[in-house]
Design an enzyme around this catalytic site. Sequence first.
Site, mmCIF file in Angstrom:
data_model
loop_
_atom_site.group_PDB
_atom_site.id
_atom_site.type_symbol
_atom_site.label_atom_id
_atom_site.label_comp_id
_atom_site.label_asym_id
_atom_site.label_seq_id
_atom_site.Cartn_x
_atom_site.Cartn_y
_atom_site.Cartn_z
ATOM 1 C CB CYS A 183 -0.952 -0.057 1.191
ATOM 2 S SG CYS A 183 -2.230 1.208 1.223
ATOM 3 C CB ILE A 184 0.829 4.384 1.980
ATOM 4 C CG1 ILE A 184 1.461 5.782 1.842
ATOM 5 C CG2 ILE A 184 0.785 3.965 3.447
ATOM 6 C CD1 ILE A 184 1.461 6.362 0.447
#
Length: 216
Positions: free
Chosen positions: A135-136
């Site tokens: 994800c991030i």
Amino acid sequence: MKKIAIILSGCGVFDGAEIHESVLTMLHIEQLGASYECFAPNIQQHHVLNHLTGEEQAQQRNVLEEAARIARGNIKDLSLLNVDEFHALVLPGGFGVAKNLSSFAFEGAQSTILELLKQCCQSFAQQHKPIAYLCIAPALIGHIHPQGTLATIGNDEQTAAATEQLGAKHVTCGVEEIVVDEQQKVISTPAYMLAGSITEASSGIQKAIKALLDMS
């Protein structure tokens, strides 16, 4: 049996670790025949958000205590992580990565990273043990790995640009795919940066964990 360390950043997508990504990580590690242990830094969260309304709340929460909710209490202080005991490392996403483990959510390309986290990740890298960023979390790669290490946060141009300014080489990637830097043993996948459902998030995470285990 291979043993994987998981570093969590709290509990809840907007101020901690993304719960679906964290649980899917645990599930795929077990389904692929490995085991895991969870860790989190014993620090205060940047802030606390009401996940129903999105409003900030006037309270403080501890990252380790919150992450213990996901780990069912079976979790240790990040300062106790011994790299020698593990074959690989995974960092699930969620805004906790960008707010608690780093300042990426607020400062982007000028962000800093929690020193303890940096030391842990670099210790895995120095022992040539693979790390998966979901994800991030790939936004941290430039803080940790050599200039030009491959990374993906999906296809968001602004986030990708900040990731590259920090030193990583961004590769646009679909939700079901992964990006692998074979030389640095770094794996990333967009997960909920792109996923519209838990099934979509699961597909890329499963591939990332399989690649992690194959590489370890």
